[in-house]
Design a protein around this motif. Structure first.
Motif, PDB file in Angstrom:
ATOM      1  N   PHE A 255      80.713   8.470  76.478  1.00 12.84           N
ATOM      2  CA  PHE A 255      80.235   7.894  75.408  1.00 12.84           C
ATOM      3  C   PHE A 255      78.226   8.321  76.274  1.00 12.84           C
ATOM      4  O   PHE A 255      77.549   9.033  76.221  1.00 12.84           O
ATOM      5  N   VAL A 256      78.673   7.206  76.650  1.00 15.72           N
ATOM      6  CA  VAL A 256      77.152   7.056  78.081  1.00 15.72           C
ATOM      7  C   VAL A 256      76.203   8.132  78.431  1.00 15.72           C
ATOM      8  O   VAL A 256      75.092   8.362  78.145  1.00 15.72           O
ATOM      9  N   GLU A 257      77.311   8.975  78.838  1.00 11.91           N
ATOM     10  CA  GLU A 257      76.904  10.390  80.199  1.00 11.91           C
ATOM     11  C   GLU A 257      76.879  11.072  79.198  1.00 11.91           C
ATOM     12  O   GLU A 257      75.531  11.554  79.547  1.00 11.91           O
ATOM     13  N   ARG A 258      77.316  11.382  78.016  1.00 11.20           N
ATOM     14  CA  ARG A 258      76.700  12.051  77.758  1.00 11.20           C
ATOM     15  C   ARG A 258      75.816  11.899  76.510  1.00 11.20           C
ATOM     16  O   ARG A 258      74.224  13.032  76.596  1.00 11.20           O
ATOM     17  N   TRP A 259      75.422  10.615  76.501  1.00 11.21           N
ATOM     18  CA  TRP A 259      74.297  10.616  75.587  1.00 11.21           C
ATOM     19  C   TRP A 259      73.125  10.399  76.235  1.00 11.21           C
ATOM     20  O   TRP A 259      71.198  10.825  76.511  1.00 11.21           O
ATOM     21  N   VAL A 260      72.851  10.721  78.349  1.00 10.65           N
ATOM     22  CA  VAL A 260      72.132  10.764  79.257  1.00 10.65           C
ATOM     23  C   VAL A 260      71.632  11.537  79.281  1.00 10.65           C
ATOM     24  O   VAL A 260      70.627  12.335  79.283  1.00 10.65           O
ATOM     25  N   ARG A 261      72.875  11.945  80.041  1.00 13.74           N
ATOM     26  CA  ARG A 261      72.982  13.392  80.695  1.00 13.74           C
ATOM     27  C   ARG A 261      72.222  14.233  79.239  1.00 13.74           C
ATOM     28  O   ARG A 261      71.780  14.945  80.169  1.00 13.74           O
ATOM     29  N   ASP A 262      72.738  14.907  78.615  1.00 15.12           N
ATOM     30  CA  ASP A 262      72.304  15.768  77.981  1.00 15.12           C
ATOM     31  C   ASP A 262      71.877  15.494  76.580  1.00 15.12           C
ATOM     32  O   ASP A 262      72.041  16.299  75.511  1.00 15.12           O
TER      33      ASP A 262
END
Length: 116
Positions: A27-34
């Motif tokens: 979730f954090v990765e998707r929130w920040v990366r894209d």
């Protein structure tokens, strides 16, 4: 931290981490990366299998708050003080121009550190 944990951090989706931990990291990765564009209905459905609505809101609010702090610090050049690779916990010193602006508004700066 061993090599396996480092690998899990870099690729949580394919790790053997507990499902809640794995999904939170994704979730954090998707929130920040894209900018959360890949947090779609299918991913929310998977998240809801492991998190309550309240937990999902808390995850989003926490992630957004930390990301905002990071972007603010980057934009204004606020760098946490450190000595011997130990970072200080608390409010980092602000550049003098920011403290001057706060003072002009009648707001006392939380710290009076000099520019770095």
């Amino acid at each position: 931290m061993d090599e396996g944990m480092i690998a899990a951090i870099h690729d949580p989706e394919h790790s053997d981490l507990e499902p809640r931990v794995k999904l939170a990291m994704m979730f954090v990765e998707r929130w920040v990366r894209d900018d959360a564009r890949s947090i779609d209905d299918a991913f929310f459905s998977e998240l809801r299998d492991h998190f309550s609505e309240r937990e999902l809101l808390e995850l989003a609010i926490t992630t957004g708050t930390v990301e905002l702090s990071h972007k603010f610090n980057t934009a204004f050049g606020v760098i946490p003080r450190h000595e011997d690779d130990t970072y200080e916990v608390g409010t980092p010193g602000a550049p003098q121009y920011m403290r001057d602006h706060l003072a002009s508004l009648g707001i006392e700066s939380p710290r009076a550190n000099a520019d770095r």
